[in-house]
Write an enzyme that holds these catalytic residues in place. Structure first.
Site, PDB file in Angstrom:
ATOM      1  N   CYS A 129     -29.011  15.371  35.098  1.00  0.00           N
ATOM      2  CA  CYS A 129     -28.521  13.916  34.429  1.00  0.00           C
ATOM      3  C   CYS A 129     -29.252  14.501  33.240  1.00  0.00           C
ATOM      4  O   CYS A 129     -29.046  14.442  32.534  1.00  0.00           O
ATOM      5  CB  CYS A 129     -29.647  13.041  35.126  1.00  0.00           C
ATOM      6  SG  CYS A 129     -31.085  13.159  36.252  1.00  0.00           S
ATOM      7  N   HIS A 241     -34.367   9.637  30.477  1.00  0.00           N
ATOM      8  CA  HIS A 241     -34.552  10.730  30.197  1.00  0.00           C
ATOM      9  C   HIS A 241     -34.721  10.478  28.280  1.00  0.00           C
ATOM     10  O   HIS A 241     -34.196  10.546  28.230  1.00  0.00           O
ATOM     11  CB  HIS A 241     -33.592  11.872  30.834  1.00  0.00           C
ATOM     12  CG  HIS A 241     -33.977  11.338  32.490  1.00  0.00           C
ATOM     13  ND1 HIS A 241     -34.619  11.381  33.175  1.00  0.00           N
ATOM     14  CD2 HIS A 241     -33.227  12.544  33.065  1.00  0.00           C
ATOM     15  CE1 HIS A 241     -34.352  11.327  34.300  1.00  0.00           C
ATOM     16  NE2 HIS A 241     -33.203  11.999  34.292  1.00  0.00           N
TER      17      HIS A 241
END
Ligand SMILES: NC(=O)c1ccc[n+]([C@@H]2O[C@H](COP(=O)([O-])OP(=O)(O)OC[C@H]3O[C@@H](n4cnc5c(N)ncnc54)[C@H](OP(=O)(O)O)[C@@H]3O)[C@@H](O)[C@H]2O)c1
Length: 335
Positions: A129, A241
């Site tokens: 990710c 994130h």
């Protein structure tokens, strides 16, 4: 086009986001098979208003499947992805099991879609990710000026570690509110009110996650000469994130040039507000959205010709489910 789709790991945070993404994008499927471990037998999940029973993921479960979206960890993928491919499915795998295999393309559609078209093993890997959002932002700069060195520090959300990690963060918050003691089990230390590196050890003082960022970035961009200096950290955020990225190229680049490049690149939203407290992409706003948000693009004051930027995306969507579904769309819907 109507396809039989299987989701392996359908009960996990990524699997559930896959279900949601397929529904939201109206992916042309005739049937959807939801697979997980024996623990989930008896669970049902809703897709387009219909309750679907979760079944156990076995090699036989892939008969007649056209697309198998895997998000059930590396050992399950190592065991079942070849069986799914042998049954005729194109496998798109979210785990780390196949990413560095020379015969498995590692794909971000905005960057290297061509490599997905003829996967030798019938398996396509979705990158880590934190790497996905990084390469979406870096690829246009690499094409224009050839990357020489990047320094990336990540601020990663708890959902990147799965449903048990999200649960632990919520329980921890509750314990703090109730003034009760709390012993973390998923994270190696208290994450609430803290910043923790929680990945397994890799080599040379680096975590496995840091080594993934180095290796996967180079593989996706097709250039092993790029120097990548990563530090990965977990923060008490549920989803989204964030990354601080320093970029040096083989020729000088400027913040204005990078803003222009990224504004004209797919999958990116440039936030070019002038600096002010809070005026930057934030993970809380990225949660549930598709783009990679890039802000605070500025010339480096100490290294002439280099820039710094702040890159944020939803780790469950572009960092996992959306990227996988986009690959399937490119292969089956838009071909
Ligand atoms: N979370 C992220 O942001 C993210 C991003 C990119 C990639 N990934 C990768 O995606 C994968 C799933 O991550 P996650 O965060 O969704 O984890 P998670 O929330 O813990 O979910 C794990 C899923 O895998 C299933 N599973 C576990 N063991 C299994 C087995 N032996 N056979 C079949 N299914 C099994 C679980 O089923 P049960 O419910 O039955 O246990 C559950 O559906 C991992 O490989 C992870 O590295 C995650």
């Amino acid at each position: 086009m109507s396809l039989v789709v299987a989701i392996v790991g359908a009960t996990g945070v990524v699997g559930r986001e896959m279900l949601h993404t397929l529904e939201q994008r109206d992916f042309p499927l005739t049937s959807l098979r939801l697979l997980a471990s024996p623990r989930s037998v008896g669970t049902s999940l809703t897709f387009k208003g219909e309750a679907l029973q979760v079944q156990v993921a076995t090699p036989e479960a892939f008969k007649g499947v056209d697309v198998a979206l895997f998000s059930a960890g590396a050992s399950t993928s190592r065991e079942l992805a070849p069986a799914a491919a042998a049954a005729g499915a194109v496998v798109i795998d979210n785990s780390s099991a196949w990413r560095m295999d020379d015969d498995v393309p590692l794909v971000v559609p905005e960057v290297n879609l061509e490599s997905a078209k003829k996967p030798p093993k019938g398996i396509i890997a979705n990158p880590n990710c934190s790497t996905i959002q990084l390469v979406v932002a870096l690829a246009p700069i690499h094409r224009a000026a050839k990357l020489r060195h990047i320094v990336v520090t990540t601020f990663q959300a708890s959902s990147g570690k799965g449903k048990a990690a999200v649960e632990e963060l919520h329980n921890h918050l509750q314990a703090i509110a109730n003034k009760q003691p709390f012993e973390p089990k998923v994270f190696p230390a208290h994450l609430m009110m803290n910043v923790v590196s929680d990945w397994k050890a890799g080599n040379d003082g680096y975590s496995e996650e840091e080594l993934k960022i180095i290796n996967e970035t180079r593989k996706i961009l097709g250039d092993n000469s790029i120097a990548v200096s990563p530090t990965t950290m977990r923060v008490p955020v549920v989803t989204g994130h964030s990354e601080s990225v320093h970029v040096q190229c083989h020729r000088p680049i400027s913040a204005d040039e990078v803003k222009e490049l990224l504004r004209n690149s797919p999958g990116i939203v440039v936030d070019d507000r002038d600096y002010a407290p809070g005026a930057h992409p934030q993970p809380i706003d990225s949660a549930g959205t598709d783009p990679v948000f890039v802000g605070r693009i500025r010339n480096d004051l100490g290294v002439p010709g280099a820039i710094n930027m702040w890159v944020v995306a939803d780790n469950l969507r572009k960092g996992a489910a959306l990227n996988a579904v986009q690959i399937a769309e490119e292969l089956f819907v838009r071909r």
